[in-house]
Design an enzyme around this catalytic site. Structure first.
Site, PDB file in Angstrom:
ATOM      1  N   VAL A  80       0.945  -1.263   0.219  1.00 58.66           N
ATOM      2  CA  VAL A  80       0.196   0.120  -0.111  1.00 58.66           C
ATOM      3  C   VAL A  80       0.863   1.253  -0.044  1.00 58.66           C
ATOM      4  O   VAL A  80       2.071   1.191   0.163  1.00 58.66           O
ATOM      5  CB  VAL A  80      -0.913  -0.192   1.325  1.00 58.66           C
ATOM      6  N   ASN A  81       0.383   2.610  -0.403  1.00 61.75           N
ATOM      7  CA  ASN A  81       1.035   3.540  -0.121  1.00 61.75           C
ATOM      8  C   ASN A  81       1.514   3.989   1.062  1.00 61.75           C
ATOM      9  O   ASN A  81       0.640   3.735   1.950  1.00 61.75           O
ATOM     10  CB  ASN A  81       0.388   4.521  -1.286  1.00 61.75           C
ATOM     11  N   PHE A 112      12.866  -2.713  -5.233  1.00 62.22           N
ATOM     12  CA  PHE A 112      13.745  -1.970  -5.852  1.00 62.22           C
ATOM     13  C   PHE A 112      13.728  -1.580  -7.539  1.00 62.22           C
ATOM     14  O   PHE A 112      14.439  -0.849  -7.902  1.00 62.22           O
ATOM     15  CB  PHE A 112      15.234  -2.480  -5.717  1.00 62.22           C
ATOM     16  N   LEU A 113      12.403  -1.969  -7.865  1.00 64.06           N
ATOM     17  CA  LEU A 113      12.275  -1.553  -9.277  1.00 64.06           C
ATOM     18  C   LEU A 113      12.112  -0.208  -9.326  1.00 64.06           C
ATOM     19  O   LEU A 113      11.756   0.570  -8.500  1.00 64.06           O
ATOM     20  CB  LEU A 113      10.946  -2.249  -9.761  1.00 64.06           C
ATOM     21  N   CYS A 137       9.147   8.311  -4.738  1.00 69.56           N
ATOM     22  CA  CYS A 137       9.866   7.719  -3.761  1.00 69.56           C
ATOM     23  C   CYS A 137      10.773   8.641  -3.091  1.00 69.56           C
ATOM     24  O   CYS A 137      11.221   8.804  -1.886  1.00 69.56           O
ATOM     25  CB  CYS A 137      10.249   6.488  -4.294  1.00 69.56           C
ATOM     26  N   GLN A 164      11.998  11.683  -2.460  1.00 69.66           N
ATOM     27  CA  GLN A 164      11.787  12.878  -1.443  1.00 69.66           C
ATOM     28  C   GLN A 164      11.002  12.440  -0.156  1.00 69.66           C
ATOM     29  O   GLN A 164      11.584  12.465   0.899  1.00 69.66           O
ATOM     30  CB  GLN A 164      10.895  13.938  -2.248  1.00 69.66           C
TER      31      GLN A 164
HETATM   32  P1  NAI Z   1       0.120   3.350  -5.215  1.00 75.67           P
HETATM   33  O1  NAI Z   1      -0.326   4.681  -4.466  1.00 75.67           O
HETATM   34  O2  NAI Z   1       0.562   3.133  -6.657  1.00 75.67           O
HETATM   35  O3  NAI Z   1      -0.476   1.884  -4.934  1.00 75.67           O
HETATM   36  C1  NAI Z   1      -1.038   1.799  -3.609  1.00 75.67           C
HETATM   37  C2  NAI Z   1      -2.104   1.100  -3.760  1.00 75.67           C
HETATM   38  O4  NAI Z   1      -2.560   0.621  -2.431  1.00 75.67           O
HETATM   39  C3  NAI Z   1      -3.393   1.971  -4.148  1.00 75.67           C
HETATM   40  O5  NAI Z   1      -4.120   1.488  -5.381  1.00 75.67           O
HETATM   41  C4  NAI Z   1      -4.188   1.663  -2.915  1.00 75.67           C
HETATM   42  O6  NAI Z   1      -5.798   2.133  -3.246  1.00 75.67           O
HETATM   43  C5  NAI Z   1      -4.087   0.530  -2.271  1.00 75.67           C
HETATM   44  N1  NAI Z   1      -4.547   0.572  -0.899  1.00 75.67           N
HETATM   45  C6  NAI Z   1      -4.297   1.632   0.122  1.00 75.67           C
HETATM   46  N2  NAI Z   1      -4.630   0.968   1.310  1.00 75.67           N
HETATM   47  C7  NAI Z   1      -5.384  -0.238   0.971  1.00 75.67           C
HETATM   48  C8  NAI Z   1      -5.994  -1.164   1.925  1.00 75.67           C
HETATM   49  N3  NAI Z   1      -6.112  -0.990   3.177  1.00 75.67           N
HETATM   50  N4  NAI Z   1      -6.354  -2.271   1.391  1.00 75.67           N
HETATM   51  C9  NAI Z   1      -6.218  -2.327  -0.074  1.00 75.67           C
HETATM   52  N5  NAI Z   1      -5.680  -1.522  -1.029  1.00 75.67           N
HETATM   53  C10 NAI Z   1      -5.078  -0.582  -0.364  1.00 75.67           C
HETATM   54  O7  NAI Z   1       1.571   3.331  -4.552  1.00 75.67           O
HETATM   55  P2  NAI Z   1       2.830   2.379  -5.372  1.00 75.67           P
HETATM   56  O8  NAI Z   1       3.561   3.344  -5.978  1.00 75.67           O
HETATM   57  O9  NAI Z   1       2.558   1.028  -5.669  1.00 75.67           O
HETATM   58  O10 NAI Z   1       4.104   2.149  -3.681  1.00 75.67           O
HETATM   59  C11 NAI Z   1       3.507   1.326  -2.699  1.00 75.67           C
HETATM   60  C12 NAI Z   1       4.669   1.263  -1.971  1.00 75.67           C
HETATM   61  O11 NAI Z   1       5.811   0.680  -2.675  1.00 75.67           O
HETATM   62  C13 NAI Z   1       5.093   2.624  -1.169  1.00 75.67           C
HETATM   63  O12 NAI Z   1       5.394   2.298  -0.020  1.00 75.67           O
HETATM   64  C14 NAI Z   1       6.216   3.255  -1.952  1.00 75.67           C
HETATM   65  O13 NAI Z   1       7.082   3.894  -1.190  1.00 75.67           O
HETATM   66  C15 NAI Z   1       7.061   1.890  -2.404  1.00 75.67           C
HETATM   67  N6  NAI Z   1       7.818   1.649  -3.752  1.00 75.67           N
HETATM   68  C16 NAI Z   1       7.273   2.272  -4.834  1.00 75.67           C
HETATM   69  C17 NAI Z   1       8.119   2.526  -5.896  1.00 75.67           C
HETATM   70  C18 NAI Z   1       7.697   3.101  -7.179  1.00 75.67           C
HETATM   71  O14 NAI Z   1       8.496   3.198  -8.096  1.00 75.67           O
HETATM   72  N7  NAI Z   1       6.364   3.451  -7.013  1.00 75.67           N
HETATM   73  C19 NAI Z   1       9.455   1.609  -5.922  1.00 75.67           C
HETATM   74  C20 NAI Z   1       9.701   0.829  -4.761  1.00 75.67           C
HETATM   75  C21 NAI Z   1       8.783   1.059  -3.555  1.00 75.67           C
END
Ligand code: NAI
Length: 482
Positions: free
Chosen positions: A86-87, A159-160, A273, A275
């Site tokens: 999740v975010n 790490f993607l 990510c 910041q």
């Molecule tokens: P995102 O915002 O695209 O996706 C998160 C999803 O979780 C959303 O679709 C949201 O509706 C869902 N969600 C939130 N609470 C929920 C719940 N209680 N039950 C079910 N679904 C729920 O976020 P993203 O970019 O995928 O990032 C996710 C995590 O991964 C963050 O912690 C981020 O820091 C980390 N991360 C992100 C990267 C990136 O390039 N975007 C790379 C590596 C890690």
């Protein structure tokens, strides 16, 4: 047969699970989310995120061993391994506002797991979380879970990089798994290791204790962002001295101890990510009584803000200190090429800077919709150092000052200047002569990504500014920018 459920169908959860499903046909993988439009997107022909190669992977697995659902409770209850992706945005109010990670979504996911689980589970932290989060999650699960149900928490940070997610997942530099150093903890680590071992060579799967894994993700992002801020800081000095940042970066990067990657000067880093994770690191350091360490990492963000500000100042000062009423074409709005993601994109700050100076901005990005641009520019900007929201343009100002163009030529027609803010490949091969002919003179190009051939554009007649490159005589005569 192992069943995997991933909570969160975002930029990480979607691609990661699709690749696990592709490489492990005997494992059933379900990705769940509370957002119905997101899940509908994953079940449609137009996936909710743009990522090269992803359509193909999803097409191969969806309906076989990969599915997307909003039935969160059922699939979590059925799973052996639950990934939580999740975010985890920066907190915008309350204790630690502007720095600490907001774990609201994480905590609610953990409480839901505790509520619905009737069998033992391995719970995997996929989201980037503050170091020691696993301890908090363990407590939530222990205090709220049903009796007899046991949990093992693992940290398996992702790490993607967006834009290369599928390639990164298929052939990762490393997979990191942290777990408790108990027999149960080691067994859980081994179970997750077995999943990745289907396609990742053993020497690339690193196992550590929980805290090392959690901290490694924050540290890796801080190091990557630091490289960008380091080269961007040098770019300002290059402009002041006549050095060329591309030549400096090439020479510096040839040192095997430094390496060539991530040394491209730019208008600044963006994305959801860098910041957020550095701020999180800064906050953790402050909480542990380490203000000097916090200050060290905070500077990486300060240089990033400085770089965006410097770019806007350069545009305005070059154009006779005013852009009021002038059309400025903005090419690229996503935070980098090959993604439609605009979270924390430097384009938001640059556009807001130009709009604040009353420019009329015409934006073109091959993957970002007009609605997304409008949403981003209407968002209140959060000033991380002094938590408060800065006011965006009103809807009327926005309608007057912002337009979205169908292509680069439309954006540049009748413009005084072009700003390149994303390094999309197509911007390297535009017909700049055609653009020049349709623009007001003098016609300016401000290249925030060093994608254009500066000499060629000067030959056409443009006044060209390219980050960290020797300045045009025109720009040298302008007041110094800071
Ligand atoms: P995102 O915002 O695209 O996706 C998160 C999803 O979780 C959303 O679709 C949201 O509706 C869902 N969600 C939130 N609470 C929920 C719940 N209680 N039950 C079910 N679904 C729920 O976020 P993203 O970019 O995928 O990032 C996710 C995590 O991964 C963050 O912690 C981020 O820091 C980390 N991360 C992100 C990267 C990136 O390039 N975007 C790379 C590596 C890690």
């Amino acid at each position: 047969m192992v069943k995997i459920c991933c909570i969160g169908a975002g930029y990480v959860g979607g691609p990661t699970m699709a690749v696990i499903a592709l490489k492990c046909p005997e494992i059933e993988v379900v990705v769940v989310d509370i957002s119905e439009p997101r899940i509908a997107g994953w079940n449609s022909e137009r996936l909710p995120i743009y990522e090269p190669g992803l359509d193909d992977v999803v097409r191969q697995c969806r309906g076989r061993n990969l599915s997307f659902s909003t039935d969160v409770h059922r699939h979590v209850a059925d799973a052996d391994i639950v990934f939580v992706s999740v975010n985890t945005p920066t907190k915008t109010c309350g204790l630690g506002a502007g720095k600490a990670a907001d774990l609201t979504y994480w905590e609610s996911a953990a409480r839901m797991i505790a509520d619905v689980s009737l069998s033992d589970k391995i719970v995997v932290e996929k989201s980037t979380v503050p170091v020691k989060t696993a301890e908090a999650i363990e407590k939530i699960l222990a205090h709220n879970g049903r009796s007899g149900v046991r949990y093992q928490i693992l940290s398996n940070p992702e790490f993607l990089a967006e834009g290369t997610a599928v390639r990164d997942l298929l052939s990762p530099d490393r997979v990191l798994i942290g777990g408790r150093e108990t027999p149960e903890g080691r067994a859980a680590v081994a179970a997750l290791r077995d999943v990745y071992a289907r396609w990742v060579p053993g020497d690339r799967i690193i196992t550590t204790n929980l805290w090392s894994a959690e901290l490694s993700k924050l540290a890796a992002n801080a190091f990557l962002a630091q490289r960008i801020s380091s080269v961007n800081a040098i770019s300002a000095l290059c402009e002041a001295t006549g050095a060329d940042v591309a030549e400096v970066a090439h020479s510096v990067g040839k040192d095997a101890r430094i390496g060539p990657r991530f040394l491209a000067a730019s208008v600044g880093f963006g994305g959801s990510c860098f910041q957020k994770d550095i701020l999180n690191l800064v906050y953790i350091c402050e909480c542990y009584g380490l203000p000097e360490v916090a200050g060290y990492w905070r500077e990486v963000i300060r240089i990033n803000d400085y770089q965006k500000c410097r770019f806007v100042n350069r545009v305005v000062s070059s154009m006779f200190n005013t852009v009021a009423g002038k059309k400025v074409a903005v090419l690229g709005f996503a935070f980098k090429k090959d993604t439609g993601d605009t979270r924390e994109t430097p384009a938001i700050d640059v556009c807001n800077g130009l709009l604040g100076d009353k420019a009329v901005v015409s934006i073109y990005d091959p993957q970002v919709t007009g609605e997304q641009v409008a949403r981003d520019l209407a968002m209140k900007k959060f000033d991380w150092d002094h938590p408060r929201h800065l006011q965006p343009l009103s809807a009327t100002e926005m309608a007057k000052q912002v337009a979205v163009a169908a292509d680069a030529y439309e954006a540049a027609r009748d413009a005084h200047a072009v700003c390149i803010l994303t390094e999309w490949d197509e911007f390297r091969s535009l017909d700049y002569k055609r653009m020049f002919d349709a623009m007001h003179k003098p016609a300016f190009i401000f290249d925030g990504r060093n994608v254009v051939d500066v000499a060629k554009l000067r030959e056409i007649g443009f006044v060209v500014y390219s980050i960290g490159k020797p300045l045009d005589d025109w720009l040298k005569d302008m007041p110094a920018v800071a």
